[in-house]
Design a protein around this motif. Structure first.
Motif, mmCIF file in Angstrom:
data_model
loop_
_atom_site.group_PDB
_atom_site.id
_atom_site.type_symbol
_atom_site.label_atom_id
_atom_site.label_comp_id
_atom_site.label_asym_id
_atom_site.label_seq_id
_atom_site.Cartn_x
_atom_site.Cartn_y
_atom_site.Cartn_z
ATOM 1 N N PRO A 364 39.103 40.551 26.128
ATOM 2 C CA PRO A 364 39.494 40.448 24.713
ATOM 3 C C PRO A 364 40.756 41.258 24.458
ATOM 4 O O PRO A 364 40.940 42.332 25.021
ATOM 5 N N SER A 365 41.608 40.736 23.588
ATOM 6 C CA SER A 365 42.839 41.438 23.249
ATOM 7 C C SER A 365 42.799 41.879 21.805
ATOM 8 O O SER A 365 42.413 41.126 20.925
ATOM 9 N N LYS A 366 43.186 43.119 21.562
ATOM 10 C CA LYS A 366 43.179 43.662 20.213
ATOM 11 C C LYS A 366 44.253 43.018 19.348
ATOM 12 O O LYS A 366 44.105 42.901 18.142
ATOM 13 N N TYR A 367 45.349 42.583 19.965
ATOM 14 C CA TYR A 367 46.496 42.140 19.189
ATOM 15 C C TYR A 367 46.774 40.645 19.296
ATOM 16 O O TYR A 367 47.732 40.149 18.746
ATOM 17 N N SER A 368 45.933 39.916 20.035
ATOM 18 C CA SER A 368 46.193 38.498 20.211
ATOM 19 C C SER A 368 44.906 37.787 20.592
ATOM 20 O O SER A 368 44.010 38.375 21.173
ATOM 21 N N THR A 369 44.827 36.491 20.247
ATOM 22 C CA THR A 369 43.669 35.698 20.675
ATOM 23 C C THR A 369 43.885 35.147 22.084
ATOM 24 O O THR A 369 43.019 34.457 22.608
ATOM 25 N N ASP A 370 45.046 35.430 22.700
ATOM 26 C CA ASP A 370 45.336 34.910 24.031
ATOM 27 C C ASP A 370 44.624 35.722 25.104
ATOM 28 O O ASP A 370 45.245 36.446 25.886
ATOM 29 N N GLU A 371 43.314 35.593 25.147
ATOM 30 C CA GLU A 371 42.547 36.247 26.201
ATOM 31 C C GLU A 371 42.751 35.486 27.508
ATOM 32 O O GLU A 371 42.948 34.282 27.511
ATOM 33 N N ILE A 372 42.690 36.207 28.603
ATOM 34 C CA ILE A 372 42.887 35.609 29.921
ATOM 35 C C ILE A 372 41.529 35.431 30.581
ATOM 36 O O ILE A 372 40.763 36.383 30.706
ATOM 37 N N GLY A 373 41.233 34.207 31.005
ATOM 38 C CA GLY A 373 39.925 33.901 31.580
ATOM 39 C C GLY A 373 39.964 33.742 33.093
ATOM 40 O O GLY A 373 40.950 33.266 33.666
ATOM 41 N N PHE A 374 38.868 34.150 33.738
ATOM 42 C CA PHE A 374 38.711 34.029 35.184
ATOM 43 C C PHE A 374 37.302 33.531 35.485
ATOM 44 O O PHE A 374 36.384 33.702 34.691
ATOM 45 N N THR A 375 37.148 32.932 36.652
ATOM 46 C CA THR A 375 35.813 32.601 37.152
ATOM 47 C C THR A 375 35.610 33.349 38.461
ATOM 48 O O THR A 375 36.574 33.581 39.211
ATOM 49 N N SER A 376 34.376 33.757 38.732
ATOM 50 C CA SER A 376 34.135 34.576 39.914
ATOM 51 C C SER A 376 32.717 34.414 40.437
ATOM 52 O O SER A 376 31.775 34.258 39.666
ATOM 53 N N ARG A 377 32.611 34.488 41.756
ATOM 54 C CA ARG A 377 31.317 34.588 42.425
ATOM 55 C C ARG A 377 31.240 35.910 43.180
ATOM 56 O O ARG A 377 30.334 36.121 43.987
ATOM 57 N N ASP A 378 32.215 36.777 42.952
ATOM 58 C CA ASP A 378 32.306 38.040 43.680
ATOM 59 C C ASP A 378 31.131 38.948 43.332
ATOM 60 O O ASP A 378 30.780 39.115 42.168
ATOM 61 N N ASP A 379 30.544 39.555 44.338
ATOM 62 C CA ASP A 379 29.384 40.429 44.131
ATOM 63 C C ASP A 379 29.710 41.600 43.212
ATOM 64 O O ASP A 379 28.856 42.058 42.443
ATOM 65 N N ALA A 380 30.943 42.111 43.286
ATOM 66 C CA ALA A 380 31.323 43.253 42.442
ATOM 67 C C ALA A 380 31.293 42.880 40.970
ATOM 68 O O ALA A 380 30.850 43.665 40.120
ATOM 69 N N ILE A 381 31.749 41.680 40.636
ATOM 70 C CA ILE A 381 31.728 41.207 39.252
ATOM 71 C C ILE A 381 30.285 41.028 38.789
ATOM 72 O O ILE A 381 29.916 41.422 37.675
ATOM 73 N N VAL A 382 29.469 40.418 39.630
ATOM 74 C CA VAL A 382 28.058 40.184 39.295
ATOM 75 C C VAL A 382 27.349 41.517 39.046
ATOM 76 O O VAL A 382 26.613 41.679 38.068
ATOM 77 N N ARG A 383 27.581 42.483 39.938
ATOM 78 C CA ARG A 383 26.952 43.797 39.765
ATOM 79 C C ARG A 383 27.427 44.467 38.478
ATOM 80 O O ARG A 383 26.641 45.111 37.777
ATOM 81 N N TYR A 384 28.693 44.324 38.175
ATOM 82 C CA TYR A 384 29.243 44.945 36.972
ATOM 83 C C TYR A 384 28.582 44.390 35.710
ATOM 84 O O TYR A 384 28.229 45.126 34.795
ATOM 85 N N ILE A 385 28.385 43.079 35.665
ATOM 86 C CA ILE A 385 27.749 42.453 34.506
ATOM 87 C C ILE A 385 26.305 42.932 34.368
ATOM 88 O O ILE A 385 25.845 43.262 33.266
ATOM 89 N N HIS A 386 25.585 42.995 35.491
ATOM 90 C CA HIS A 386 24.206 43.507 35.442
ATOM 91 C C HIS A 386 24.177 44.974 35.024
ATOM 92 O O HIS A 386 23.285 45.404 34.282
ATOM 93 N N THR A 387 25.161 45.744 35.495
ATOM 94 C CA THR A 387 25.226 47.158 35.121
ATOM 95 C C THR A 387 25.480 47.318 33.627
ATOM 96 O O THR A 387 24.882 48.176 32.970
ATOM 97 N N MET A 388 26.372 46.487 33.079
ATOM 98 C CA MET A 388 26.617 46.514 31.629
ATOM 99 C C MET A 388 25.337 46.241 30.861
ATOM 100 O O MET A 388 25.006 46.939 29.897
ATOM 101 N N LEU A 389 24.603 45.211 31.289
ATOM 102 C CA LEU A 389 23.374 44.840 30.592
ATOM 103 C C LEU A 389 22.326 45.944 30.702
ATOM 104 O O LEU A 389 21.678 46.297 29.702
ATOM 105 N N ASP A 390 22.161 46.502 31.899
ATOM 106 C CA ASP A 390 21.193 47.594 32.080
ATOM 107 C C ASP A 390 21.566 48.799 31.222
ATOM 108 O O ASP A 390 20.697 49.447 30.630
#
Length: 401
Positions: A364-390
């Protein structure tokens, strides 16, 4: 955010015919490890993004094509700018729906988004499809978790303010609020030292003197425009009122400085959401009603000349749109809704199917709606999302106790 630690490798050389050579087997393994890492993928994605935004020269196109070929083979890839990747989110949700129709296993979806109305105007069809997909998934037994900004929380209010106030006026707003809180603190300390046994008129004069000392006259005039000065003295610590008055003033400055842009935004908001006709599908009809309800809410606050639309109209519109979507979702089975009172570093949508996770994330960008999107199957990203939720669930549990 998680942090990657750089590791430096030493490639042992050996000599043949006076020439220095590397151990190519070890070297290729190292290169493979580097190119498959999330760090490399993200750097490549940003490079791809930079080239995509540059001129359309033949050389640039060749570089973009080459980057795209490499990128498509990586575990983390660039998808595009908001709202381009909303279609990818719906593909991710559709994959979960299709798998559920052919499997007895219970899949899951984890979503972090700043707002429940994500893409409502930038991609109205995509927003509608996302709602249909979510209702279908929960109805089919897929467990869906959605964390989003609480409409009464500071991040939600800050997000609306950042959207409506230009950068210049955001700074002026914050500066004025800091001055207000400083003056308020000094006035309250001074009031504590006033003899409470003084006659009422003398007591009021002492308070008046303190306020005149720590607040300039223009500020007092602005925040007392709708009440008597005496009432203002008695309610000097009504911070919410002061905040709303100051915000409205800088909202008007921002609107008047960008009147055409504001008018275009209002016109966009007033467009009706898409409806699906000739359908007996319960979920489709349910989403049709939701879209009609959202149109009614937007019309209630925006069906007036642009100069009559207040900051409060905007805030209450977004608040009631959020609550309406929330009320629809909370009636669904297999769904967990988590209103957040803290800011999130990124929005994400992650499906876990047969134990395999696939995520889409955006910054998310504070000054613009131009957010940059990515797709990932990387374990580090998956762990990060689970860590955020926990972390969020742990924080909620701690606060509830």
């Amino acid at each position: 955010m998680y942090q990657y630690n750089a590791t430096f490798y030493h490639l042992t050389p050996y000599h043949t015919n006076g020439m220095r050579k590397f151990d190519f087997k070890n070297g290729s393994n190292i290169i493979k490890r580097i190119t498959q890492s999330a760090t490399f993928a993200l750097l490549l994605s940003f490079a791809f993004f930079a080239y995509e935004m540059s001129s359309g020269a033949k050389e640039t196109k060749e570089v973009v094509d080459n980057l795209e070929k490499i990128q498509n083979s990586l575990s983390t890839r660039y998808l595009g700018l908001f709202p381009e990747y909303i279609s990818n989110i719906n593909l991710l949700l559709n994959d979960a729906i299709n798998h559920k129709n052919n499997s007895e296993l219970r899949d899951s979806i984890i979503i972090f988004e700043d707002v429940l109305y994500y893409g409502i105007r930038s991609d109205a069809k995509g927003f509608r499809k996302m709602m249909e997909n979510l209702l279908t998934l929960t109805d089919n037994g897929c467990h869906v978790t959605i964390a989003f900004y609480n409409v009464d929380g500071i991040p939600f209010k800050q997000m609306i303010r950042d959207k409506l106030l230009t950068y210049e006026y955001q700074n002026q707003y914050h500066s004025e609020m800091r001055s207000y809180y400083t003056g308020l603190m000094r006035v309250k300390r001074g009031i504590d030292s006033i003899d409470s046994n003084l006659p009422r008129n003398e007591y009021d004069n002492e308070v008046k003197s303190l306020i005149n000392k720590h607040f300039n006259k223009s500020f007092i005039t602005n925040v007392t425009s709708e009440v008597s000065l005496r009432d203002f003295y008695r309610n000097i610590d009504n911070r919410q009122r002061v905040d709303s008055i100051i915000t409205q003033r800088y909202y008007e400055y921002s609107r008047d400085a960008n009147h055409r842009e504001f008018a275009s935004s209002v016109k966009s908001m007033q467009r009706t959401l898409p409806q699906e006709t000739d359908s007996n599908n319960v979920i489709t009809l349910q989403v049709n009603k939701l879209c009609s309800d959202l149109d009614s809410i937007i019309g209630y606050y925006f069906d007036k000349p642009i100069d009559d639309i207040t900051y409060s109209d905007y805030y209450n519109m977004y608040k009631n749109v959020t609550l309406t979507i929330y009320n629809v979702l909370q009636k669904q089975p297999n769904i967990e809704l988590i209103p957040l009172n803290e800011s999130i570093m990124m929005c994400c949508w992650m499906s876990t199917i047969d134990g395999e996770s696939n995520a889409i994330f955006a910054f998310p960008s504070k000054y613009s709606t131009d957010e940059i999107g990515f797709t990932s199957r990387d374990d580090a990203i998956v762990r990060y999302i689970h860590t955020m939720l926990d972390g969020i669930k742990g924080n909620l549990s701690h606060n509830s106790n």
